[in-house]
Write a protein that holds these residues in place. Structure first.
Motif, mmCIF file in Angstrom:
data_model
loop_
_atom_site.group_PDB
_atom_site.id
_atom_site.type_symbol
_atom_site.label_atom_id
_atom_site.label_comp_id
_atom_site.label_asym_id
_atom_site.label_seq_id
_atom_site.Cartn_x
_atom_site.Cartn_y
_atom_site.Cartn_z
ATOM 1 N N ASP A 605 0.826 -1.208 0.000
ATOM 2 C CA ASP A 605 0.000 0.000 0.000
ATOM 3 C C ASP A 605 0.859 1.256 0.000
ATOM 4 O OD1 ASP A 605 -2.244 -1.550 -0.010
ATOM 5 O OD2 ASP A 605 -2.685 -1.339 2.118
ATOM 6 N N ALA A 606 1.956 1.220 0.764
ATOM 7 C CA ALA A 606 2.848 2.377 0.791
ATOM 8 C C ALA A 606 3.493 2.599 -0.571
ATOM 9 C CB ALA A 606 3.920 2.182 1.866
ATOM 10 N N PHE A 607 3.904 1.509 -1.205
ATOM 11 C CA PHE A 607 4.560 1.627 -2.517
ATOM 12 C C PHE A 607 3.604 2.190 -3.560
ATOM 13 C CE2 PHE A 607 5.760 -0.085 -6.657
ATOM 14 C CZ PHE A 607 7.076 0.323 -6.738
ATOM 15 N N LYS A 608 2.364 1.701 -3.579
ATOM 16 C CA LYS A 608 1.424 2.173 -4.608
ATOM 17 C C LYS A 608 1.063 3.642 -4.375
ATOM 18 C CE LYS A 608 -2.938 0.834 -2.372
ATOM 19 N NZ LYS A 608 -4.112 -0.051 -2.409
ATOM 20 N N LEU A 609 1.010 4.079 -3.108
ATOM 21 C CA LEU A 609 0.728 5.483 -2.842
ATOM 22 C C LEU A 609 1.864 6.381 -3.311
ATOM 23 C CD1 LEU A 609 -0.953 5.505 0.688
ATOM 24 C CD2 LEU A 609 -1.891 6.452 -1.401
ATOM 25 N N CYS A 610 3.083 5.895 -3.152
ATOM 26 C CA CYS A 610 4.243 6.732 -3.468
ATOM 27 C C CYS A 610 4.653 6.659 -4.936
ATOM 28 C CB CYS A 610 5.426 6.328 -2.592
ATOM 29 S SG CYS A 610 5.188 6.636 -0.821
ATOM 30 N N ARG A 611 4.432 5.513 -5.591
ATOM 31 C CA ARG A 611 5.001 5.316 -6.925
ATOM 32 C C ARG A 611 3.989 4.996 -8.016
ATOM 33 N NH1 ARG A 611 9.691 7.864 -6.627
ATOM 34 N NH2 ARG A 611 10.954 7.168 -4.862
ATOM 35 N N VAL A 612 2.802 4.577 -7.661
ATOM 36 C CA VAL A 612 1.847 4.135 -8.671
ATOM 37 C C VAL A 612 0.735 5.153 -8.888
ATOM 38 C CG1 VAL A 612 0.189 2.339 -9.299
ATOM 39 C CG2 VAL A 612 2.351 1.718 -8.206
ATOM 40 N N PHE A 613 0.221 5.728 -7.784
ATOM 41 C CA PHE A 613 -0.934 6.612 -7.866
ATOM 42 C C PHE A 613 -0.512 8.081 -7.835
ATOM 43 C CE2 PHE A 613 -2.915 2.784 -6.004
ATOM 44 C CZ PHE A 613 -3.929 2.598 -6.928
ATOM 45 N N GLN A 614 -1.445 8.924 -8.298
ATOM 46 C CA GLN A 614 -1.294 10.349 -8.071
ATOM 47 C C GLN A 614 -1.323 10.626 -6.571
ATOM 48 O OE1 GLN A 614 -4.527 12.269 -10.090
ATOM 49 N NE2 GLN A 614 -3.622 12.088 -12.115
ATOM 50 N N ARG A 615 -0.734 11.736 -6.199
ATOM 51 C CA ARG A 615 -0.766 12.108 -4.790
ATOM 52 C C ARG A 615 -2.215 12.370 -4.366
ATOM 53 N NH1 ARG A 615 3.019 16.746 -1.958
ATOM 54 N NH2 ARG A 615 2.300 16.452 0.184
ATOM 55 N N PRO A 616 -2.715 11.654 -3.358
ATOM 56 C CA PRO A 616 -4.122 11.825 -2.978
ATOM 57 C C PRO A 616 -4.357 13.152 -2.269
ATOM 58 C CG PRO A 616 -3.033 10.289 -1.492
ATOM 59 C CD PRO A 616 -2.043 10.612 -2.574
ATOM 60 N N MET A 617 -5.599 13.578 -2.304
ATOM 61 C CA MET A 617 -5.990 14.787 -1.601
ATOM 62 C C MET A 617 -5.927 14.546 -0.096
ATOM 63 S SD MET A 617 -6.918 17.002 -3.971
ATOM 64 C CE MET A 617 -7.605 17.137 -5.623
ATOM 65 N N ALA A 618 -5.351 15.484 0.634
ATOM 66 C CA ALA A 618 -5.285 15.365 2.090
ATOM 67 C C ALA A 618 -6.688 15.488 2.682
ATOM 68 C CB ALA A 618 -4.366 16.434 2.664
ATOM 69 N N LYS A 619 -6.986 14.649 3.648
ATOM 70 C CA LYS A 619 -8.304 14.646 4.279
ATOM 71 C C LYS A 619 -8.129 14.519 5.782
ATOM 72 C CE LYS A 619 -12.713 12.162 4.327
ATOM 73 N NZ LYS A 619 -13.448 10.976 3.818
ATOM 74 N N ARG A 620 -8.850 15.355 6.533
ATOM 75 C CA ARG A 620 -8.758 15.352 7.985
ATOM 76 C C ARG A 620 -9.860 14.464 8.571
ATOM 77 N NH1 ARG A 620 -5.996 19.313 10.476
ATOM 78 N NH2 ARG A 620 -7.537 19.554 12.129
ATOM 79 N N VAL A 621 -9.478 13.547 9.457
ATOM 80 C CA VAL A 621 -10.426 12.652 10.127
ATOM 81 C C VAL A 621 -10.007 12.521 11.588
ATOM 82 C CG1 VAL A 621 -10.984 11.335 8.035
ATOM 83 C CG2 VAL A 621 -9.081 10.598 9.492
ATOM 84 N N LYS A 622 -10.959 12.089 12.428
ATOM 85 C CA LYS A 622 -10.639 11.855 13.833
ATOM 86 C C LYS A 622 -10.663 10.379 14.207
ATOM 87 C CE LYS A 622 -15.302 12.253 15.755
ATOM 88 N NZ LYS A 622 -16.143 12.876 16.808
#
Length: 736
Positions: A605-622
């Motif tokens: 999951d870390a690899f696909k976020l960093c190298r495969v996908f576009q940078r996702p939009m930051a979202k705030r959650v609690k």
């Protein structure tokens, strides 16, 4: 925002950022910042465009009028319905859509941060609402004002301002596109994305940070995850998912060890391991809620509620004053949303679940029928035929999931929920119910209808191990193979002639015959007159330098796949959680395979976020929201399933052959109620917030009330000093 606040913002930025200059560039006036290093001479001020926080890719089909209208909305003043953001365009090539780089000034960031009530840590270590008037209290020793907001927070601010560009009363349609109507208060950017006038909106990756993640995260197999760095880069939502995944994997170690012990011990200990796993699930979920509270407090999101969020960009209704915020926002009656939810969406979801259940039954019935045919006829091809129902059912499940996701999204959109949190919660609930039927009902059928424990164990092991292996291959290796071999194929095809590529033997005549088909697939292009008009308009829009280092990443990342959020990631853990604990008494090694998968899952999951996908939009959650309730529902269900498996277990019945069926049912009911009561006691005994978090929240609440009281006292004192009052203790005139 009042002039006084803007003056305070300006003074604050000057204090923290050195000299500030006003620069007139093209048609827009921007706030530029001169560094103290002497790189720019005071008599030659230059505009320095800040880092790009969002990229907008316009379609080739957008009209020139619509493009300039949208651009003016992004750059325009807030009083005119604009976002007051800074914009630069990439060098434009004929026939391509215009790509815009969007950023904001330092004053804008601070202004919106206070408006959004972002929580920041002050010098005393307390996380409280940011206020520009108290800027110095949020700057630690040696801290620069530029370091106050994280990259994820800046992206969130820019995205918020873009999506908050609302259609005014006079904006009844998109200029140049008469068929695309707008209503007052509609999000213009979201409408343009929906109508594909904007092809994409995404933030850019930071290559230096990604390289650092490679060393510390997805290539470091047994190293602790850098959760805080993940939050600063990707935002709270993704950081919370990886925190949950790491916490869950660590907690699985105990059931994994007990599962190994159970392999070498007598069957009489099955009841003990079963009850232990059920209680472990309860303790794990309660402790995770405490962990969420700690993280939310540290991240400043613990006080978030669904009513605090701004309306979703696609939320529609009549414009009126919001009773909570006092701002002019879309309003939609809650009873209409509930009516749509309970009288339309819920029956449709139940109907889909029933259909999926009968498809599963049909698969089992077809398989049983083919087994009987094979036994009676002795067909050599019978083994292949027996597998056909499972293959067809697997394909049907894939297709049903695909279409049901679209249906669930459309139903939730039609229900018109006010906030994104509410939208996500109801969408996740619909999807989880359907996934539960597809993934677990076959196991329930085998366990409690067929009552074949050997078949249940085999089916559970196959579904857990094979499914996880396929998912890891699909998430990590398959995108890389497609990316690499896709480039190889594209390079090979580039050497073929047009006729060879299409396979037409008729040469030019054959190509002309196929022209109507190709024309339907080719995107609409601008006419030469439109291109000339667009070039004339773009001449007045500031452009990035041709060698600007942001251009190449924007082009490369624009071709990357978009990350759709953490839903699929949480769903994998939800299904795995059910496989491991709903039937833990049958397959004790499930926890081991889950740990092995999760160690790889974190890195995949870390690899696909960093190298495969576009940078996702930051979202705030609690917290994990609807997923917390979904896991708790599985935990409660695991009590009934495991007690039921113990009651029908042949091994346990052989230990007490003189006990009848009625007695075993009574034992099942007693164990079930005992475990449910124990779960309730643990739920009450383990508080959701640790003591130090409750003390810190109470301290912040006390200081807020004290500051408000002091402000009221000062205001009252000023009013008393400005006016003269006669009192009984005042001076009196002498009487003669």
């Amino acid at each position: 925002m009042s002039k006084i606040l803007r003056k305070t913002l300006s003074d604050a930025v000057i204090v923290g950022a050195g000299k500030m200059v006003r620069v007139q560039s093209g048609s827009e006036t921007e706030t530029g910042y001169m560094s103290d290093s002497g790189m720019s001479a005071p008599d030659e001020p230059t505009t320095i465009f800040p880092p790009t926080y969002m990229v907008l890719v316009c379609s080739r089909t957008i009209s020139n009028e619509a493009f300039m209208w949208l651009l003016n909305k992004v750059r325009g003043k807030r009083r005119d319905g604009g976002a007051e953001l800074l914009v630069r365009r990439q060098p434009h090539k004929p026939g391509e859509g215009v790509t815009l780089h969007v950023s904001a000034s330092k004053i804008k960031f601070l202004e919106v941060a206070e408006e959004l009530e972002l929580k920041k840590r002050d010098r005393e270590g307390l996380v409280r609402e940011f206020a520009v008037s108290q800027l110095e209290e949020f700057l630690a020793e040696g801290m620069h004002v530029d370091d106050l907001l994280t990259t994820a927070e800046r992206q969130h601010i820019v995205r918020h301002e873009l999506e908050n560009i609302r259609a005014l009363a006079e904006d009844d349609h998109v200029p140049g596109h008469d068929g695309l109507g707008l209503y007052e208060g509609q999000s213009i950017v979201q409408a343009c994305l929906h109508w594909e006038l904007l092809e994409q909106m995404f933030p850019l990756h930071d290559s230096e940070t990604l390289d650092n993640f490679g060393r510390k995260w997805y290539w470091a197999l047994f190293r602790r995850q850098p959760i805080e760095e993940i939050r600063l880069y990707f935002g709270e939502a993704i950081a919370l998912y990886f925190s949950f995944l790491g916490f869950y994997t660590s907690a699985l170690v105990v059931p994994m060890i007990l599962g190994f012990f159970q392999l070498f011990m007598s069957t009489g200990t099955v009841a003990f391991f079963c009850m232990f796993n059920v209680l472990w699930v309860t303790v794990f979920l309660e402790v995770w809620k405490r962990k969420c509270s700690e993280l939310a407090f540290s991240w400043g999101t613990i006080g978030m509620t669904s009513l605090d969020d701004d309306p979703r960009p696609n939320f529609h209704g009549h414009m009126a004053v919001d009773p909570v915020t006092g701002r002019f926002q879309p309003q939609f009656p809650r009873w209409k949303t509930n009516a749509r939810l309970y009288f339309v969406s819920l029956p449709i979801v139940l109907l889909c679940m029933t259909g999926a259940f009968f498809v599963m039954l049909a698969s089992f019935w077809a398989e049983e029928y083919l087994v009987q045919v094979r036994r009676t006829t002795g067909l050599r091809a019978g083994a292949v035929l027996v597998l056909m129902p499972s293959i067809v059912y697997t394909a049907l499940v894939f297709v049903m999931n695909l279409y049901y996701r679209r249906l669930a999204t459309r139903l939730t959109e039609w229900e018109n929920h006010r906030t994104q949190t509410q939208f996500d919660r109801h969408r996740v609930t619909k999807l989880v119910l359907f996934e539960f039927v597809n993934n677990f009902m076959s196991l329930f059928y085998i366990a409690f209808y067929i009552q074949d424990m050997a078949m249940l164990k085999y089916q559970l092991a196959i579904m857990l191990i094979v499914l996880q292996a396929i998912q890891n291959f699909q998430e990590a290796l398959l995108p890389l193979l497609i990316k690499y071999y896709g480039n190889v194929v594209a390079k090979y095809l580039s050497y073929l002639t047009f006729e060879q590529l299409l396979g037409f033997e008729g040469g030019v005549a054959g190509v002309e015959a196929a022209a109507p088909l190709l024309k339907r697939q080719e995107p609409e292009r601008r006419s030469p007159e439109q291109e000339e008009a667009l070039d004339a308009l773009l001449a007045g829009v500031p452009a990035l330098d041709a060698d600007d280092p942001r251009i190449e990443p924007a082009l490369r990342e624009g071709d990357m796949e978009r990350y759709e959020g953490t839903y699929d990631d949480y769903l994998e853990m939800f299904v795995q959680f059910g496989y491991v604990f709903l039937f833990s008494s049958v397959y004790p090694m499930a926890a081991f395979w889950a740990v092995v998968n999760n160690v790889l899952e974190i890195r995949c999951d870390a690899f696909k976020l960093c190298r495969v996908f576009q940078r996702p939009m930051a979202k705030r959650v609690k917290d994990t929201g609807a997923w917390q309730r979904a896991f708790e529902a599985l935990g409660a269900m695991s009590v009934m399933t495991n007690c039921g498996l113990l009651a029908i277990s042949p091994e346990l019945r052989h230990l007490k052959p003189d006990v009848g069926a009625v007695e075993w049912v009574l034992v099942f009911v007693f164990l079930e109620h005992l475990l449910l009561v124990t779960r309730h006691i643990l739920h009450k005994a383990i508080p959701e917030k640790p003591e130090w978090v409750r003390v810190a929240l109470a301290k912040i609440n006390y200081q807020s009330k004290r500051a408000l009281k002091n402000e009221r006292m000062l205001k009252s004192r000023r009013q008393l000093l400005q006016r003269k009052y006669r009192t009984i203790h005042g001076p009196h005139k002498r009487t003669q």
